[in-house]
Design a protein around this motif. Sequence first.
Motif, PDB file in Angstrom:
ATOM      1  N   GLN A 179       0.873  -1.266   0.152  1.00 63.99           N
ATOM      2  CA  GLN A 179      -0.123  -0.110   0.204  1.00 63.99           C
ATOM      3  C   GLN A 179       0.978   1.221   0.069  1.00 63.99           C
ATOM      4  O   GLN A 179       1.785   1.175   0.717  1.00 63.99           O
ATOM      5  N   ASP A 180       0.522   2.314  -0.559  1.00 62.64           N
ATOM      6  CA  ASP A 180       1.205   3.494  -0.765  1.00 62.64           C
ATOM      7  C   ASP A 180       0.323   4.505   0.065  1.00 62.64           C
ATOM      8  O   ASP A 180      -0.908   4.633  -0.519  1.00 62.64           O
ATOM      9  N   LEU A 181       0.716   4.931   1.021  1.00 66.35           N
ATOM     10  CA  LEU A 181      -0.202   5.616   2.157  1.00 66.35           C
ATOM     11  C   LEU A 181      -0.267   7.181   1.837  1.00 66.35           C
ATOM     12  O   LEU A 181      -0.844   7.999   2.470  1.00 66.35           O
ATOM     13  N   LEU A 190      -1.473   0.875  14.446  1.00 61.52           N
ATOM     14  CA  LEU A 190      -2.552   0.559  15.706  1.00 61.52           C
ATOM     15  C   LEU A 190      -3.392  -0.688  15.257  1.00 61.52           C
ATOM     16  O   LEU A 190      -3.958  -0.817  14.578  1.00 61.52           O
ATOM     17  N   GLY A 191      -2.596  -1.858  15.935  1.00 63.51           N
ATOM     18  CA  GLY A 191      -3.242  -3.127  15.330  1.00 63.51           C
ATOM     19  C   GLY A 191      -2.596  -3.207  14.000  1.00 63.51           C
ATOM     20  O   GLY A 191      -1.594  -2.655  13.502  1.00 63.51           O
ATOM     21  N   ASN A 192      -3.215  -4.465  13.471  1.00 64.06           N
ATOM     22  CA  ASN A 192      -2.706  -4.743  11.972  1.00 64.06           C
ATOM     23  C   ASN A 192      -3.355  -4.114  10.976  1.00 64.06           C
ATOM     24  O   ASN A 192      -2.787  -3.971   9.653  1.00 64.06           O
ATOM     25  N   ASP A 193      -4.263  -3.312  11.229  1.00 64.29           N
ATOM     26  CA  ASP A 193      -5.101  -2.681   9.843  1.00 64.29           C
ATOM     27  C   ASP A 193      -5.308  -1.281  10.222  1.00 64.29           C
ATOM     28  O   ASP A 193      -6.229  -0.847   9.334  1.00 64.29           O
ATOM     29  N   GLN A 194      -4.669  -0.632  11.101  1.00 63.92           N
ATOM     30  CA  GLN A 194      -4.817   0.816  11.502  1.00 63.92           C
ATOM     31  C   GLN A 194      -3.473   1.210  11.648  1.00 63.92           C
ATOM     32  O   GLN A 194      -2.379   0.810  11.853  1.00 63.92           O
ATOM     33  N   LYS A 218      -7.769  -1.079   5.442  1.00 62.84           N
ATOM     34  CA  LYS A 218      -8.895  -1.965   4.551  1.00 62.84           C
ATOM     35  C   LYS A 218      -9.558  -0.974   3.724  1.00 62.84           C
ATOM     36  O   LYS A 218      -9.640  -1.306   2.530  1.00 62.84           O
ATOM     37  N   THR A 219     -10.162  -0.032   4.220  1.00 59.22           N
ATOM     38  CA  THR A 219     -10.850   1.186   3.565  1.00 59.22           C
ATOM     39  C   THR A 219     -10.096   2.204   2.860  1.00 59.22           C
ATOM     40  O   THR A 219     -10.730   2.980   1.969  1.00 59.22           O
TER      41      THR A 219
END
Length: 257
Positions: A179-181, A190-194, A218-219
Amino acid sequence: MGQEVSRLEVKGYYPKFSPDGKQILLTSSKFTGLQLFDLKDKSLRTLTDKPGAGYKPAFRDGAIVFENKAAQLLESVDLFSGKQTSLTSAFSETVAHYEAIQKIKTRRTSALAVLAAEPTSMLNGVVLTMSDGSQRTIAPLGTKEDYIWTSVSPDGSKVLMKASGYTAVIADMEGNVLQDLGDLEAPRWLGNDQVVYMVTEDNHDSYIKSDVFVMNLKTKKAEQLTKDVNTIALFPDAHEGKVVFNTPEGEVYMISF
């Protein structure tokens, strides 16, 4: 998302939550010394005054592992007794690498994972220490970038990093970009998904604006956490629905969401 904002009764920089989220580790603006602030009883303890101690310290088994730059070695301080112990006779490894080696010794699963991710000495890549004891270097955006703010996801499968002045990315352990943020600063898991991070403006000398955001990976949706905080919010850390950050003056805020 409902939020509760509070200014903590302490001053410090580069806040870091303890593994249980009940305490916050703080240092000075130049990474000298370490202090531990208890969120329940509001007590503050000075753990060490050593130079460099605040640069990427780690919690481990009731102690803090840190760099003593003056003595060029790694040390630990016991959170119960306050006893300080030298861990290395020479400054041959970083805190992250030392921690990875300790995890390898006690790891019980055979699944390959990343235990530490650190920029190379030239910043042109990221060195991964794997759970089997091996190391590999990745450069997801090429070796002409300077990689900073590296960290490993809690499940050990992904690496977060910032290419200085360019963009932040998440890569797998082979160095493939997942992913490119975009152009964000000081990202942390913040956890695995944030991911929590700051978006800043500066005048080439100091920050003139900075806000803290949380992004759902994820979103790809991001929410500004500091929209109701009239301050410059820097260097956030996160733990299970809580974010802590400091201002340029060393004030420390916590947001629960």
